[in-house]
Design an enzyme around this catalytic site. Sequence first.
Site, PDB file in Angstrom:
ATOM      1  N   ASP A 205      55.821  27.308  76.188  1.00 31.56           N
ATOM      2  CA  ASP A 205      56.999  27.204  77.033  1.00 31.56           C
ATOM      3  C   ASP A 205      56.528  27.511  78.457  1.00 31.56           C
ATOM      4  O   ASP A 205      55.691  28.392  78.650  1.00 31.56           O
ATOM      5  CB  ASP A 205      58.053  28.218  76.585  1.00 31.56           C
ATOM      6  CG  ASP A 205      59.326  28.093  77.395  1.00 31.56           C
ATOM      7  OD1 ASP A 205      59.810  26.969  77.555  1.00 31.56           O
ATOM      8  OD2 ASP A 205      59.828  29.128  77.869  1.00 31.56           O
TER       9      ASP A 205
ATOM     10  N   CYS B 172      44.272  50.710  41.826  1.00 29.26           N
ATOM     11  CA  CYS B 172      44.953  51.989  41.583  1.00 29.26           C
ATOM     12  C   CYS B 172      46.344  51.975  42.217  1.00 29.26           C
ATOM     13  O   CYS B 172      47.306  52.496  41.645  1.00 29.26           O
ATOM     14  CB  CYS B 172      44.145  53.142  42.178  1.00 29.26           C
ATOM     15  SG  CYS B 172      42.442  53.187  41.602  1.00 29.26           S
TER      16      CYS B 172
END
Length: 727
Positions: free
Chosen positions: A415, A26
């Site tokens: 890191d 829809c």
Amino acid sequence: MSEQKVKLMEEEMNVYRVQGFTCANCAGKFEKNVKKIPGVQDAKVNFGASKIDVYGNASVEELEKAGAFENLKVSPEKLANQTIQRVKDDTKAHKEEKTPFYKKHSTLLFATLLIAFGYLSHFVNGEDNLVTSMLFVGSIVIGGYSLFKVGFQNLIRFDFDMKTLMTVAVIGATIIGKWAEASIVVILFAISEALERFSMDRSRQSIRSLMDIAPKEALVRRNGQEIIIHVDDIAVGDIMIVKPGEKIAMDGIIVNGLSAVNQAAITGESVPVSKAVDDEVFAGTLNEEGLIEVKITKYVEDTTITKIIHLVEEAQGERAPAQAFVDKFAKYYTPIIMVIAALVAVVPPLFFGGSWDTWVYQGLAVLVVGCPCALVISTPISIVSAIGNAAKKGVLVKGGVYLEKLGAIKTVAFDKTGTLTKGVPVVTDFEVLNDQVEEKELFSIITALEYRSQHPLASAIMKKAEQDNIPYSNVQVEEFTSITGRGIKGIVNGTTYYIGSPKLFKELNVSDFSLGFENNVKILQNQGKTAMIIGTEKTILGVIAVADEVRETSKNVIQKLHQLGIKQTIMLTGDNQGTANAIGTHVGVSDIQSELMPQDKLDYIKKMQSEYDNVAMIGDGVNDAPALAASTVGIAMGGAGTDTAIETADIALMGDDLSKLPFAVRLSRKTLNIIKANITFAIGIKIIALLLVIPGWLTLWIAILSDMGATILVALNSLRLMRVKDK
């Protein structure tokens, strides 16, 4: 498309909330209809967030007309050329009006009542009685009106979707006199749609609840008076007063007061965080202890919680690879079902002498079985539920595609600075090696010298002095000099003091610089610490060590990732090999790469991708931004405190710690598993039902129950993702 045209379209974008979507199909149809409106250049429906972005000009009336097939209601959220969008509570722009169940589903209830009376009449008066037939017909007309309205339009346009299948099936059943079963098909399909809508609404609740977190009003001091005003009217620079036990309404910086703030709504952290002057606070968090005064730094539409809501809603609208597969599959699936149904209805009677009534009935049952409800919702509900759950727990996922990719990750690169470590150097060791100087006096001299240096670790020494109330501003330093690559020196009270590396004191030929002392310094260095010696030209006075502390959670997080099957964990750092090895070994990563520049990190990520395909990179989103962007999934930490992290990464951990990473991996994998299970189950149950055609056992009852059952089970299975906990 040129950049100028894209920019022009963005400036003309209008955002509307949509109420009434029952299914993804829809939503797709509504999008197509809106694109046909004169003056609309483009439109994009976000089914997950129940919104539509309209590029161009269209009135609310035109939009609602485009959605009339589903009786959609549209309300503006953000209109083009409006610099500030202000939505007050009374507009109810973000909230659907709560309609009582009996009113919302009155036609369904009435149609169900007619069926009940129909079956009662069937037992009392018989199947062929006029009253019985009229009751069933009434149920079909009333319960299936909206279905037929759309189904007939689709049939005329040869637009085959689930409503087309159901319309043909119901009409066919009534033609061959199966009134009772036709009415049951209508009612159960309506119930299935209602349950589908309920499931999507439930999955959207996690985001709607975020909208209600921040207060709509705040106590502000203006012109010496304290007044309560709406957040839309608060300006940057205003002073907001927040009492103990109150929620903070706006983002800002504390200018007066101390407190502990519960930031669970933003970062997912359950433990309150201590806040003092110059600390940042966020809208939607809870001030638990002291009264604080906060200087507003952002307008209401720019607060962190607003950005989270916006990004999560955008993420829910992004189509995941699994969704793209389902959409493509459904495009061909429905016409194929129509063809199979026609063959089942026609071939046995024409070529094998079968009964027309029997095989037409079987063909109609095939149409009902073929309804792709369960298949269509298998992915959207899962993605919306998972992203909403993640947001509530402090993990911002910027799209279903990243959720799926994270689930396939086998290698994670970290890191070091600010990720595995806290990113803030602290003094870890300080030892006085000469009885002729007091500890506080020596530390005061060290701090006075470091205060004048540009060394990145000087801040750790000054912070330590402030914590221990060691004065240094009154220490007079003369002839301060930086010795490049070695350290610093300066004269205090006529004595020249040196602070630097062991190499500096070797060159000075200090008498008490022994091999044993050098080994002690190396022990500190091997622990990941930077050791500095303080002394004169004649003697060593002490040693001080500074280190970037490892986060308490880092080791546990690495262990959990290994338990989840992610065996390849790599630490990337610009630090020297000794420091890198000490920290990497402590946290338990499987590989350590040291002395890397940002470009080296980027090159290494590319190399890892060529070897392992899927590589996740996690960092702070600042100096490692290129590596984050190049990885399969870029994950940034501390998203609540920096816009850069949110913008750079695919996934942002809003809290400044790693503990949410294993949860994000588990959630993504569970999402993938549930999506696969949903698709397999939805297709499998239909194949089983279709096989019942061969012995002639397939009935409309079995067909609708298999379709409805699959839809309910798929929806409930998807909603389980809202309950995945952060362990």
